[in-house]
Write an enzyme that holds these catalytic residues in place. Structure first.
Site, PDB file in Angstrom:
ATOM      1  N   HIS A  12      70.411 -15.438 116.743  1.00 26.57           N
ATOM      2  CA  HIS A  12      69.976 -14.604 115.622  1.00 26.57           C
ATOM      3  C   HIS A  12      69.482 -15.527 114.509  1.00 26.57           C
ATOM      4  O   HIS A  12      69.868 -16.701 114.434  1.00 26.57           O
ATOM      5  CB  HIS A  12      71.133 -13.766 115.093  1.00 26.57           C
ATOM      6  CG  HIS A  12      71.534 -12.645 115.995  1.00 26.57           C
ATOM      7  ND1 HIS A  12      72.177 -11.522 115.525  1.00 26.57           N
ATOM      8  CD2 HIS A  12      71.394 -12.469 117.331  1.00 26.57           C
ATOM      9  CE1 HIS A  12      72.416 -10.698 116.527  1.00 26.57           C
ATOM     10  NE2 HIS A  12      71.960 -11.258 117.634  1.00 26.57           N
ATOM     11  N   GLU A  23      70.268 -15.745 111.391  1.00 29.76           N
ATOM     12  CA  GLU A  23      71.332 -16.302 110.561  1.00 29.76           C
ATOM     13  C   GLU A  23      72.021 -17.485 111.241  1.00 29.76           C
ATOM     14  O   GLU A  23      72.313 -18.495 110.601  1.00 29.76           O
ATOM     15  CB  GLU A  23      72.395 -15.236 110.241  1.00 29.76           C
ATOM     16  CG  GLU A  23      71.867 -14.047 109.482  1.00 29.76           C
ATOM     17  CD  GLU A  23      71.475 -12.866 110.367  1.00 29.76           C
ATOM     18  OE1 GLU A  23      71.713 -11.720 109.950  1.00 29.76           O
ATOM     19  OE2 GLU A  23      70.935 -13.099 111.477  1.00 29.76           O
ATOM     20  N   CYS A  83      77.001 -12.428 113.041  1.00 28.21           N
ATOM     21  CA  CYS A  83      76.440 -13.216 111.945  1.00 28.21           C
ATOM     22  C   CYS A  83      77.298 -13.129 110.689  1.00 28.21           C
ATOM     23  O   CYS A  83      77.468 -14.129 109.984  1.00 28.21           O
ATOM     24  CB  CYS A  83      75.004 -12.776 111.671  1.00 28.21           C
ATOM     25  SG  CYS A  83      73.908 -13.140 113.074  1.00 28.21           S
TER      26      CYS A  83
END
Length: 147
Positions: A52, A54, A85
């Site tokens: 992801h 993040e 995250c």
């Protein structure tokens, strides 16, 4: 730089993810007045569920700062962080998170859950809905094109 300038950088990273066929989410981590981490979704590109925006940005920031503790850092991310995250943000001790679009299905800083209200050992300061229209639009456009 202003918050809006950092979020615009995150939006440009989100567009990059979208161009590569992934959900357009981008993240920037700032320490002092310097960008120390950048990331965008790479799940499809790298065939890895962990990548992801993040997580990619946190990884780069930790490498650049030679520390896993990012307490002086601010994260700008175009979509409200998911459980994975949000957990990484808490564990890396990021001091402040500024996110754009809310994620009613998976967002964990106010939508589906709120990790900042749990009894974790670190509570980042959360600002949600910042430049929400711009951040939501890039997601809407991406999914409209997919349909």
């Amino acid at each position: 730089m202003k918050d809006s300038e950092y979020m615009n950088i995150a939006l440009s990273l989100a567009r990059k993810a979208g161009e590569k066929g992934d959900v357009p989410v981008g993240a920037v981590i700032v320490s002092g007045d310097k960008i120390v981490g950048r990331g965008y979704n790479k799940r499809e590109e790298k065939k890895n569920a962990l990548l992801h925006a993040e997580i990619c940005a946190i990884n780069e920031a930790c490498e650049n700062l030679s520390s896993w503790r990012l307490n002086q850092a601010v994260m700008y991310v175009t979509l409200e962080p998911c459980p994975m995250c949000a957990g990484a943000i808490i564990n890396s001790r990021i001091g402040r998170v500024v996110f754009g679009a809310y994620d009613e299905k998976a967002g964990c800083f106010g939508s589906a859950d709120n990790f900042s209200l749990k009894g974790f050992n670190h509570k980042p300061h959360i600002i949600g809905g910042f430049m929400e229209d711009e951040c939501a639009r890039i997601l809407r456009d991406f999914f409209a094109e997919k349909r």
